[in-house]
Design a protein around this motif. Structure first.
Motif, PDB file in Angstrom:
ATOM      1  N   LEU A 302       0.945  -1.197   0.198  1.00 37.57           N
ATOM      2  CA  LEU A 302       0.033   0.184  -0.002  1.00 37.57           C
ATOM      3  C   LEU A 302       0.981   1.112   0.034  1.00 37.57           C
ATOM      4  O   LEU A 302       1.740   1.369   0.645  1.00 37.57           O
ATOM      5  N   LEU A 303       0.827   2.014  -0.950  1.00 39.05           N
ATOM      6  CA  LEU A 303       1.293   3.391  -1.078  1.00 39.05           C
ATOM      7  C   LEU A 303       0.420   4.680  -0.495  1.00 39.05           C
ATOM      8  O   LEU A 303      -0.956   4.483  -0.720  1.00 39.05           O
ATOM      9  N   THR A 304       0.950   5.448   0.358  1.00 38.67           N
ATOM     10  CA  THR A 304       0.291   6.538   0.847  1.00 38.67           C
ATOM     11  C   THR A 304       1.058   7.898   0.508  1.00 38.67           C
ATOM     12  O   THR A 304       2.280   8.143   0.878  1.00 38.67           O
ATOM     13  N   SER A 305       0.530   8.593  -0.506  1.00 39.05           N
ATOM     14  CA  SER A 305       1.337   9.776  -0.975  1.00 39.05           C
ATOM     15  C   SER A 305       0.497  11.025  -0.503  1.00 39.05           C
ATOM     16  O   SER A 305      -0.728  11.176  -0.284  1.00 39.05           O
ATOM     17  N   PHE A 306       1.166  12.201  -0.162  1.00 40.61           N
ATOM     18  CA  PHE A 306       0.445  13.116   0.199  1.00 40.61           C
ATOM     19  C   PHE A 306       1.242  14.681  -0.106  1.00 40.61           C
ATOM     20  O   PHE A 306       2.555  14.486  -0.317  1.00 40.61           O
ATOM     21  N   ILE A 307       0.824  15.461   0.131  1.00 42.96           N
ATOM     22  CA  ILE A 307       1.247  17.182  -0.214  1.00 42.96           C
ATOM     23  C   ILE A 307       0.284  17.881   0.897  1.00 42.96           C
ATOM     24  O   ILE A 307      -0.837  17.878   0.914  1.00 42.96           O
ATOM     25  N   SER A 308       0.931  18.572   1.518  1.00 35.86           N
ATOM     26  CA  SER A 308       0.432  19.498   2.364  1.00 35.86           C
ATOM     27  C   SER A 308       0.912  20.880   2.411  1.00 35.86           C
ATOM     28  O   SER A 308       2.309  21.019   2.219  1.00 35.86           O
ATOM     29  N   ILE A 309       0.020  21.931   2.366  1.00 37.80           N
ATOM     30  CA  ILE A 309       0.660  23.443   2.257  1.00 37.80           C
ATOM     31  C   ILE A 309      -0.172  24.061   3.362  1.00 37.80           C
ATOM     32  O   ILE A 309      -1.344  23.979   3.180  1.00 37.80           O
ATOM     33  N   LYS A 310       0.277  24.729   4.395  1.00 38.61           N
ATOM     34  CA  LYS A 310      -0.314  25.429   5.287  1.00 38.61           C
ATOM     35  C   LYS A 310       0.560  26.276   5.948  1.00 38.61           C
ATOM     36  O   LYS A 310       1.918  26.293   5.808  1.00 38.61           O
ATOM     37  N   ASN A 311       0.046  27.423   6.590  1.00 36.88           N
ATOM     38  CA  ASN A 311       0.744  28.525   7.045  1.00 36.88           C
ATOM     39  C   ASN A 311       0.615  28.256   8.810  1.00 36.88           C
ATOM     40  O   ASN A 311      -0.364  27.635   9.503  1.00 36.88           O
ATOM     41  N   SER A 312       1.930  28.363   9.526  1.00 37.75           N
ATOM     42  CA  SER A 312       2.053  27.757  10.878  1.00 37.75           C
ATOM     43  C   SER A 312       2.493  29.250  11.639  1.00 37.75           C
ATOM     44  O   SER A 312       2.823  30.227  10.915  1.00 37.75           O
ATOM     45  N   ASP A 313       2.221  29.259  12.821  1.00 39.07           N
ATOM     46  CA  ASP A 313       2.348  30.412  13.857  1.00 39.07           C
ATOM     47  C   ASP A 313       3.908  30.231  13.972  1.00 39.07           C
ATOM     48  O   ASP A 313       4.602  29.433  14.266  1.00 39.07           O
ATOM     49  N   ALA A 314       4.628  31.382  13.949  1.00 38.68           N
ATOM     50  CA  ALA A 314       6.095  31.569  14.287  1.00 38.68           C
ATOM     51  C   ALA A 314       6.443  33.297  14.579  1.00 38.68           C
ATOM     52  O   ALA A 314       5.684  34.231  14.209  1.00 38.68           O
ATOM     53  N   SER A 315       7.430  33.250  15.494  1.00 40.87           N
ATOM     54  CA  SER A 315       8.086  34.399  15.583  1.00 40.87           C
ATOM     55  C   SER A 315       9.026  34.918  14.704  1.00 40.87           C
ATOM     56  O   SER A 315      10.005  34.142  14.871  1.00 40.87           O
ATOM     57  N   VAL A 316       8.793  35.850  14.073  1.00 42.19           N
ATOM     58  CA  VAL A 316       9.745  36.092  13.110  1.00 42.19           C
ATOM     59  C   VAL A 316      10.589  37.335  13.440  1.00 42.19           C
ATOM     60  O   VAL A 316      10.230  38.227  14.341  1.00 42.19           O
ATOM     61  N   SER A 317      12.011  37.174  13.352  1.00 35.62           N
ATOM     62  CA  SER A 317      13.086  38.184  13.864  1.00 35.62           C
ATOM     63  C   SER A 317      13.866  38.544  12.669  1.00 35.62           C
ATOM     64  O   SER A 317      13.581  37.811  11.494  1.00 35.62           O
ATOM     65  N   TYR A 318      14.717  39.520  12.735  1.00 34.82           N
ATOM     66  CA  TYR A 318      15.626  39.902  11.673  1.00 34.82           C
ATOM     67  C   TYR A 318      16.997  40.065  12.129  1.00 34.82           C
ATOM     68  O   TYR A 318      17.369  40.607  13.046  1.00 34.82           O
ATOM     69  N   LEU A 319      17.887  39.364  11.191  1.00 32.18           N
ATOM     70  CA  LEU A 319      19.306  39.483  11.172  1.00 32.18           C
ATOM     71  C   LEU A 319      19.752  40.981  10.804  1.00 32.18           C
ATOM     72  O   LEU A 319      19.046  42.101  10.621  1.00 32.18           O
TER      73      LEU A 319
END
Length: 695
Positions: A302-319
């Motif tokens: 049995l083969l299980t193929s998948f594709i997932s595209i979602k936005n996740s919560d994260a704290s963004v900082s800048y170098l």
């Protein structure tokens, strides 16, 4: 030290204290009139206590309750399910599945459920517990025509509202750090099942403090989840559009959704992977969103193929060069303050992969491979314990897993690799030594640089990283009335952890004793002792570790009184010590009252608890009954009383209403909680209302 009894006359008590006493008295008086407890939640509590520890996620109990409800509606046909079907029943161990199939093979189909008593591993008490979810009848094999689908549809709508009535600090002002929405919690869940194999689900939720129909959520709910599932008998055996979960192997590389930890059942050390499943939880992070399908390549592959595209919560900082980076993903799912709203969906995650599984009657093996890509690069940050975390924008994960059953032995394992990163592996064996005794041994070694955001392994850490250990457990049924179980776990962490700046080690052991003299009665005793290491204190130039020891005793006694009454008493004692500091103690005493009417329109239960647990490190977790499909595992800390009342009304065969009231009262405190969750006063009360419509 003995707790001091209150000798203050009622006439001299503060009005708030009198109000709390009146509320408790009214609840007790109201309950004794005519209520009983909810069967699904009670059964879920029983299984969950057996499968895992109480301080796990509250989402777990809710998911388990939903699974039991689904099985109750459509019991598993034991004679037709086969190894794959029986393995989907989470409360059956691999050895029980093996012995049951061998019995059917040698003796023919089961005539009645009581016949299970002659199968090894099926005690009369266990058979009684699982009987609502299994059947010996033949499953329906007829596939209805498309025009008949709506007539055979099963639809369910659930609406839930809850609210804490005291005002938290987060709602007192407007500003960046304060909550932007109301304290109401709202949930809407809709399910549609069309026979033989089409299902759909819609879930919408607003957490307390989040905006509704305005601001950051002009369309209404903050979190929306939906999926459509097709299950068939062709080459494509399953197809899901929308939100779904994936569970393969032992949780080292690819596992989302729910999972159980160490419990009284030694077989719980081996995870039972469910493969591709629709996602139906209110948890806002640990799932996939997109499309996935199962394809029967050959009879056993049995083969299980998948594709997932979602936005996740994260704290963004800048170098310094103004490059946007992320150090970690947030899993709280809360979007109340300005910063939480800003972090919502800040990073885009794209996951693509395939899992291939070989399935034979008693041997299964598979491989998983997937690639994760992120719209912003990850950095490790300055903290020492984060230095081996994932960094970059791309990661690949590979794993091989297997399980094999032969006679009275079940072996299982998984080997995982992350790139960039390292390796992780687990190997275990479960054996039925005699017809009444089972034992398990598990070895694990999770590399310090093995990384996966979708791991949920067996062990002390929440991810398959930076941990070594071996675990052994035993479960012995002394008689139909007595059962004893226990485990011993030795573990070490080769690299730094949160609040531990050096390699550390520890151990944990537990003994549980169960006594069931008659149907409806259960007495249990549990003793758990754990030892681990932690920094002496933060900020030392030369790190040093202290040993932490925690002991816990739990006593439960449940028994019927007459035809309708049922009582349960609970007592917990805990001890916590660190290094040379004085040990701290905690105690909890509680009583449950149930009144059961077999065919009445009402159901309900009540608990009254007194606790004295002055240290946060001594906190005690206890399950609480709640409205249907809502888990509740409450940490007790401080000194005072807690009570709750659950009632539900069967308005008609289609409508049912649930009401819940919970009150925590700590007379010696002028405020409870911390930060924006702080409440002025000694009380914290919550009401919950739920409506269920089946059509």
């Amino acid at each position: 030290m003995k707790p001091k009894l209150c000798t203050t006359p009622l006439s001299e008590m503060a009005p708030s204290h009198l109000l709390c006493l009146r509320q408790v008295a009214l609840i007790l008086l109201f309950l004794t009139c005519s209520f009983c407890y909810a069967q699904e939640t009670e059964q879920a509590l029983s299984f969950y206590t057996w499968l895992g520890e109480e301080e796990q996620s509250e989402e777990q109990l809710a998911i388990l309750t939903q699974k039991l409800e689904q099985l109750r509606k459509k019991p598993i046909a034991l004679n037709q399910a086969g190894e794959k079907g029986l393995s989907q029943i989470f409360f059956l161990t691999p050895l029980q599945v093996y012995d049951l199939l061998q019995h059917i093979l040698k003796n023919g189909p089961l005539k009645e459920i009581a016949e299970l008593q002659i199968v090894r591993g099926f005690s009369p008490e266990f058979i009684r517990q699982i009987s609502p979810y299994i059947t010996c009848d033949q499953a329906e094999g007829k596939i209805p025509q498309f025009k008949d689908l709506l007539n055979k549809s099963d639809q369910e709508l659930i609406l839930r509202h809850s609210r804490i009535h005291q005002r938290k600090k987060g709602y007192t002002q407007k500003g960046k750090s304060y909550y932007s929405g109301s304290p109401d919690h709202l949930l809407l869940k809709y399910r549609l099942a069309l026979e033989p194999g089409i299902k759909a689900m819609l879930l919408m939720e607003k957490d307390p403090g989040e905006q509704f129909l305005k601001g950051s959520n002009p369309s209404g709910f903050d979190f929306i989840s939906a999926n459509i599932t097709y299950t068939g008998k062709g080459r494509i055996s399953k197809l899901i559009l929308g939100d779904y979960s994936l569970q393969f192997g032992q949780g080292l590389s690819l596992w989302s959704g729910t999972s159980f930890g160490r419990g009284a059942d030694v077989a719980g050390a081996a995870k039972k992977d469910m493969g591709l499943q629709p996602y139906f939880s209110a948890g806002e992070q640990n799932y996939f969103r997109g499309v996935s399908f199962e394809y029967k390549l050959f009879k056993n592959i049995l083969l299980t193929s998948f594709i997932s595209i979602k936005n996740s919560d994260a704290s963004v900082s800048y170098l310094s060069n103004k490059t946007a980076v992320v150090s970690n993903i947030s899993n709280s799912g809360l979007h109340r303050t300005e910063s939480e709203i800003r972090n919502k969906g800040a990073i885009k995650e794209t996951v693509t992969g395939t899992a291939a599984q070989y399935n034979s009657p008693f041997f299964r093996a598979g491989i998983t491979a997937y690639r994760s890509a992120y719209s912003l690069p990850f950095i490790t940050g300055n903290a020492l314990y984060r230095s081996n975390n994932f960094k970059g924008s791309f990661r690949e994960n590979y794993a091989f897993h297997y399980n094999y059953t032969f006679l009275n032995t079940y072996t299982f394992g998984e080997f995982a690799h992350s790139h960039p990163g390292g390796q992780a592996w687990i190997q275990g064996l479960i054996s039925a030594i005699t017809s009444s005794t089972s034992a398990v041994v598990v070895f694990r070694n999770y590399g310090i640089d093995h990384n996966s955001f979708y791991s949920m392994p067996f062990g002390k850490n929440s991810s398959a990283m930076n941990e070594k250990g071996w675990y052994t457990g035993i479960n012995h049924r002394v008689s139909n009335k007595w059962n004893i179980a226990g485990y011993l776990d030795f573990f070490s962490f080769p690299f730094a952890k949160y609040r531990v700046d050096l390699p550390s080690k520890g151990n944990e052991y537990t003994v549980k004793l169960f006594y069931r003299p008659v149907r409806g009665s259960e007495y249990s005793f549990q003793y758990r002792s754990s030892s681990r290491e932690q920094n002496v204190k933060s900020g030392l130039k030369i790190p040093a570790l202290d040993n932490i020891q925690v002991q816990l005793i739990k006593l439960d006694a449940a028994y019927p009184v007459g035809e309708h009454m049922r009582f349960k008493h609970l007592a917990d004692i805990t001890r916590y010590s660190k290094g040379r500091q004085s040990a701290g103690y905690g105690i909890l005493l509680g009583h449950d009252l149930h009144y059961k009417v077999a065919s009445g329109p009402f159901a309900g239960n009540i608990r009254v608890t007194w606790f004295k647990i002055l240290s946060y490190d001594n906190r005690i977790y206890r399950y609480e009954n709640n409205v249907l499909f809502a888990g509740s595992s409450v940490p007790y800390q401080g000194q005072g009383f807690r009570t709750y009342l659950n009632i539900n009304f069967r308005i008609s065969s289609q409508f049912r209403l649930w009401l819940r009231y919970a009150l925590t009262w700590q007379p010696d405190k002028e405020k409870t909680g911390t930060g924006m969750e702080q409440i002025q006063g000694s009380k914290k009360s919550e009401t919950r209302l739920q409506v269920r419509y089946i059509f």
